[in-house]
Design an enzyme around this catalytic site. Structure first.
Site, short mmCIF file in Angstrom:
data_model
loop_
_atom_site.label_atom_id
_atom_site.label_comp_id
_atom_site.label_asym_id
_atom_site.label_seq_id
_atom_site.Cartn_x
_atom_site.Cartn_y
_atom_site.Cartn_z
N GLU A 82 -23.01 -54.66 -36.61
CA GLU A 82 -23.48 -54.25 -37.94
C GLU A 82 -22.70 -54.94 -39.06
O GLU A 82 -21.97 -54.29 -39.82
CB GLU A 82 -23.44 -52.73 -38.04
CG GLU A 82 -24.37 -52.09 -37.03
CD GLU A 82 -24.37 -50.57 -37.04
OE1 GLU A 82 -23.90 -49.98 -38.03
OE2 GLU A 82 -24.85 -49.97 -36.06
N HIS A 127 -33.28 -37.04 -29.47
CA HIS A 127 -32.10 -37.76 -29.98
C HIS A 127 -30.86 -37.37 -29.21
O HIS A 127 -30.56 -36.19 -29.05
CB HIS A 127 -31.89 -37.47 -31.48
CG HIS A 127 -30.77 -38.29 -32.06
ND1 HIS A 127 -29.68 -37.73 -32.68
CD2 HIS A 127 -30.57 -39.63 -32.06
CE1 HIS A 127 -28.86 -38.71 -33.06
NE2 HIS A 127 -29.37 -39.86 -32.70
N HIS A 128 -30.15 -38.39 -28.72
CA HIS A 128 -28.88 -38.18 -28.01
C HIS A 128 -27.81 -39.04 -28.67
O HIS A 128 -27.73 -40.24 -28.40
CB HIS A 128 -29.00 -38.59 -26.54
CG HIS A 128 -29.91 -37.72 -25.73
ND1 HIS A 128 -30.45 -38.14 -24.53
CD2 HIS A 128 -30.36 -36.47 -25.92
CE1 HIS A 128 -31.20 -37.17 -24.03
NE2 HIS A 128 -31.18 -36.15 -24.87
N GLU A 129 -27.01 -38.45 -29.51
CA GLU A 129 -25.84 -39.17 -30.05
C GLU A 129 -24.71 -38.92 -29.07
O GLU A 129 -24.32 -37.77 -28.85
CB GLU A 129 -25.50 -38.66 -31.45
CG GLU A 129 -24.19 -39.18 -32.02
CD GLU A 129 -24.10 -40.70 -32.08
OE1 GLU A 129 -24.92 -41.31 -32.76
OE2 GLU A 129 -23.20 -41.28 -31.42
N HIS A 164 -29.19 -47.11 -30.49
CA HIS A 164 -28.40 -47.50 -31.66
C HIS A 164 -26.97 -47.77 -31.23
O HIS A 164 -26.51 -47.24 -30.23
CB HIS A 164 -28.46 -46.43 -32.75
CG HIS A 164 -29.72 -46.55 -33.56
ND1 HIS A 164 -29.73 -46.58 -34.92
CD2 HIS A 164 -31.01 -46.72 -33.16
CE1 HIS A 164 -30.98 -46.73 -35.34
NE2 HIS A 164 -31.77 -46.81 -34.31
N GLU A 165 -26.29 -48.63 -31.98
CA GLU A 165 -24.98 -49.16 -31.56
C GLU A 165 -25.11 -49.63 -30.11
O GLU A 165 -24.36 -49.22 -29.22
CB GLU A 165 -23.85 -48.12 -31.71
CG GLU A 165 -23.63 -47.64 -33.11
CD GLU A 165 -24.66 -46.61 -33.56
OE1 GLU A 165 -24.97 -45.71 -32.77
OE2 GLU A 165 -25.18 -46.71 -34.69
N GLU A 204 -31.00 -50.98 -32.35
CA GLU A 204 -30.50 -51.27 -33.68
C GLU A 204 -29.72 -52.59 -33.53
O GLU A 204 -30.33 -53.62 -33.32
CB GLU A 204 -29.63 -50.10 -34.16
CG GLU A 204 -29.23 -50.17 -35.60
CD GLU A 204 -28.17 -49.14 -35.95
OE1 GLU A 204 -28.22 -48.64 -37.07
OE2 GLU A 204 -27.28 -48.86 -35.14
N GLU A 235 -29.89 -47.71 -42.95
CA GLU A 235 -28.92 -46.65 -43.28
C GLU A 235 -27.80 -47.16 -44.20
O GLU A 235 -27.27 -46.39 -45.00
CB GLU A 235 -28.34 -46.06 -42.00
CG GLU A 235 -27.56 -47.06 -41.17
CD GLU A 235 -27.21 -46.55 -39.78
OE1 GLU A 235 -27.98 -45.78 -39.21
OE2 GLU A 235 -26.15 -46.94 -39.26
C1 NOJ Z 1 -25.94 -44.15 -36.29
C2 NOJ Z 1 -27.37 -44.49 -36.16
O1 NOJ Z 1 -27.59 -45.84 -36.47
C3 NOJ Z 1 -28.16 -43.59 -37.07
O2 NOJ Z 1 -29.51 -43.95 -37.05
C4 NOJ Z 1 -27.94 -42.15 -36.66
O3 NOJ Z 1 -28.58 -41.32 -37.60
C5 NOJ Z 1 -26.47 -41.80 -36.61
N1 NOJ Z 1 -25.73 -42.77 -35.88
C6 NOJ Z 1 -26.24 -40.45 -35.97
O4 NOJ Z 1 -26.56 -40.51 -34.61
CA CA Z 2 -25.83 -47.73 -36.73
#
Ligand code: NOJ
Ligand code: CA
Length: 707
Positions: free
Chosen positions: A179, A419-421, A489-490, A508, A514
């Protein structure tokens, strides 16, 4: 997807010629089927393997050496002989289950060169070269060896000796994140270490003056080159170390401080492909399907459960500080999340809010809804060292009735994107993968967005190292078993794996939308995506999340999106992804005539035409929607206004389209007046042309619905 369209060979011709070469000093050459690209290979008088590459009569890679540093054996460098070679040709075409185009032609000549050390330990290995008309590729094949069962690679020293100080568009060779804003400099001006201090990122590690791939270059003669890799599996990301004096790039593999090496593999195995896309103009790079073609055919027999879709999300409201991911719970002594009854009331993922988005999506024929912040753990997701065991991927917050939301969504024809962070605790995620995916399967959910914010746990591992490459791959493969498509993402960068695992739908891996909501450097500049289209996008689909209509961002007076509204619309066509977000809040779309374009635009394509483009300046792409014959065109410019002419010659004869042109109004300007848009109905047929003015940071979009 129909079974028959899964993989279609229109013709397949394989010709194998084996020859034992005795004159080792000879140069072996391999030309592409149309003859435009040629690879030459020889062994130097010191016994070193060397290759060079020509495009027509122009040398683009001069004599470049290849060697490997191992931790468990001697370096593999010199005293090497050619003991044989094989040539073959492939000309086939295959069908994408979803993509930029339905059919892809895969036409190349291949040369396998068999090599052996002429001294102890007499190791044998192969180099496999492929010459395509849109570029070249090569990979190494490590063979079984007596007494050695694995190799531990400290570094792979594949070199690319450039033949000029080309202009290039690059991001630093960060081991943890892609990024970064692209820089435009000559090769001699690359200074990646200067970019190590990006304050908005929760992770960044740039140990060398190296760049990440794809890195794209333009030579003085206008030839365009992009360096990348394909089929990155069970290996680590290749960054390219830059020698700004000699203009030589050398592969630098992302390492593991924890394990003390970059790659460990059991023998035999093949490395990822090292690739160079070669095109006479910038547009040709986007047309190239080299990266995909170098990957194996699909291993997922039935992908009919995944349909490309537009989606909205409980998402932007968190990035613009209108709502929060967390609910306001605490961890009790047993490690369970408990409701203290003192929730702060800003939580975004509530049943009520989800229903509001579902109603909006359903009314506008948008098929998906992403809900972030639905599960427990967000109180400790970011900025904490101890993130293991924090997120739970099956337990919703008290104000989010998961089953009720799913039921309501289904009744309205909307699907939830889960969604899985992971907060970069992949071991925690892996321990819950099956449970989490089983729940999704039970609920009939077929897509998940994953995230890896923060430094990887355990410490000493990096997002782009082999250990994480294997984690991301395990997620794709496990998800496939549950008919789940993954939007990462990441991520680890895309290298065409989507051909083999078409449930790897999007990623991503760039500075996404963002950053416009919170970056302290003013957000993405207007030129950002006119560079991304020719760099990051060559790797694969991008979940950029376009579609901000409140460009000034009411809740964030210090931040804004640096494009016009028409530019935001154009992104649905310019940027490719089979999942495209309409990222703004429903209330910012209500009553906006320009929203009609987002309602109409396709997400799955029969064919794609890159109509024009110069890297970092402008780009226009036209795509024909699969199944309808409707066309959509998007064009964007950087901070410079320009006039372009669309020649509708690519259309089919005799068909009339009812078109709507969304373009910057004469007073539009990304800073001064970003939302000034002119919407005009037209009739379009083949043979016509249309002049369009793009203002500063502007763009345009055209929908062309077949009559
Ligand atoms: C970074 C992600 O790019 C974003 O889309 C997301 O909302 C946040 N992390 C939280 O998971
Ligand atoms: Ca990101």
């Amino acid at each position: 997807m129909k079974k028959s369209s899964f993989l279609m060979f229109t013709s397949l011709m394989i010709l194998i010629l084996s020859c034992n070469l005795r004159t080792f000093k000879d140069t072996l050459t391999l030309a592409s089927p149309g003859g435009s690209n040629k690879i030459s290979f020889l062994i130097s008088p010191e016994g070193k393997p060397i290759y060079f590459v020509d495009h027509l009569s122009v040398r683009i890679i001069d004599s470049s050496e290849i060697s490997f540093d191992f931790a468990n054996q001697e370096m593999l460098k010199g005293s090497i002989n050619i003991i044989g070679s094989e040539l073959s040709t492939v000309d086939e075409s295959w069908e994408m289950p979803w993509g930029e185009q339905r059919k892809v032609r895969n036409n190349y000549n291949e040369m396998i060169i068999r090599l052996e050390e002429n001294r102890m330990p007499n190791r044998k290995f192969n180099i496999i070269f492929r010459a395509y008309d849109d570029g070249i590729a090569f990979r190494y094949e490590f063979l079984e060896q007596k007494g050695i069962d694995s190799v531990i690679i400290k570094d792979e020293n594949t070199t690319f000796q450039l033949t000029g100080d080309h202009t290039c568009w690059w991001i630093p060779g960060d081991w943890d994140i892609y990024e970064h804003l692209y820089k435009t400099t000559p090769v001699s001006g690359i200074d990646a270490k200067k970019m190590a201090d990006s304050r908005d990122l929760a992770q960044t590690y740039i140990p060398e003056n190296a760049v990440n791939t794809p890195i794209t270059m333009r030579t003085q003669n206008g030839l365009h080159l992009s360096f990348h890799e394909a089929a990155l599996l069970d290996y680590s990301d290749m960054t390219l170390k830059v020698d700004t004096q000699s203009l030589k790039l050398t592969s630098k593999l992302v390492g593991s401080d924890r394990l003390g090496y970059a790659v460990k593999r059991a023998l035999p195995f093949k490395t990822p492909w090292r690739t160079i896309q070669i095109a006479d103009n910038a547009a040709g790079l986007i047309d190239s399907k080299l990266i995909l073609n170098l990957n194996e055919p699909s291993k997922i027999k039935d992908m009919s459960w995944f349909k490309p879709m537009k989606y909205v999300g409980i998402w932007w409201e968190m990035h613009i500080d209108k709502a929060s991911w967390d609910y306001g719970m605490t961890l009790d002594q047993s490690g369970a999340w408990v409701d203290t009854g003192k929730a702060h009331g800003r939580h975004g993922a509530t049943t009520k809010n989800a229903k509001y988005y579902i109603d909006f999506a359903s009314k506008n024929d948008i098929k998906g809804l992403l809900v972030e912040g639905w599960n427990t753990g967000w109180e400790r997701w970011f900025g904490f060292d101890d993130r293991e065991g924090v997120f739970d991927f099956v337990t919703p917050y008290p104000d989010y009735d998961l089953e009720e939301v799913i039921k309501y969504a289904r009744s309205k024809g909307v699907e939830i994107m889960m969604h899985h962070e992971t907060s970069s605790a992949p071991r925690t995620y892996e321990s819950q993968l099956d449970t989490a995916y089983r729940l999704m399967q039970k609920l009939g959910i077929h897509a998940v967005k994953t995230g890896y914010v923060g430094k990887i746990l355990p410490k000493g591992e990096y997002h782009h190292g082999q250990w994480m490459v294997n984690h991301y791959q395990k997620v794709f493969e496990t998800a496939a078993k549950y008919q789940i498509a993954v939007n990462v993402h990441e991520p680890i960068k895309a290298t065409g794996i989507r051909r083999t695992f078409p449930n790897a739908i999007s990623r991503e891996g760039l500075r996404g939308q963002e950053f416009n909501a919170w970056a302290s450097d003013g957000g993405n500049p207007p030129e950002h995506l006119s560079i991304v289209a020719f760099t990051r996008m060559l790797a694969g689909p991008i979940d950029f999340t376009p579609g901000v209509f409140d460009i000034g961002i009411k809740t964030k007076p210090k931040n804004q999106v640096n494009t016009t509204l028409a530019h935001q619309l154009a992104l649905y066509v310019v940027l490719y992804s089979p999942v495209q977000m309409a990222c703004d809040l429903p209330e910012n779309y209500e009553g906006q005539p320009a929203f009609q374009f987002i309602r109409d635009v396709g997400v799955d394509w029969e064919q794609t035409r890159v109509l024009n483009g110069e890297i970092g300046d402008f780009v226009t792409i036209a795509r024909e929607e699969k199944g309808t014959g409707n066309w959509f065109i998007g064009g964007i410019t950087d901070e410079q206004p320009r006039e372009i002419t669309i020649d509708f010659d690519f259309l089919e004869e005799g068909i009339n389209y009812t078109a709507i042109l969304y373009s910057d109004s004469s007073e539009a300007h990304y800073k001064k007046n970003p939302t000034a848009i002119t919407i005009k109905k037209m009739n379009v047929t083949k043979g016509m042309d249309q002049k369009i003015i793009l203002k500063e940071g502007g763009g345009f979009a055209i929908s062309m619905l077949k009559n």
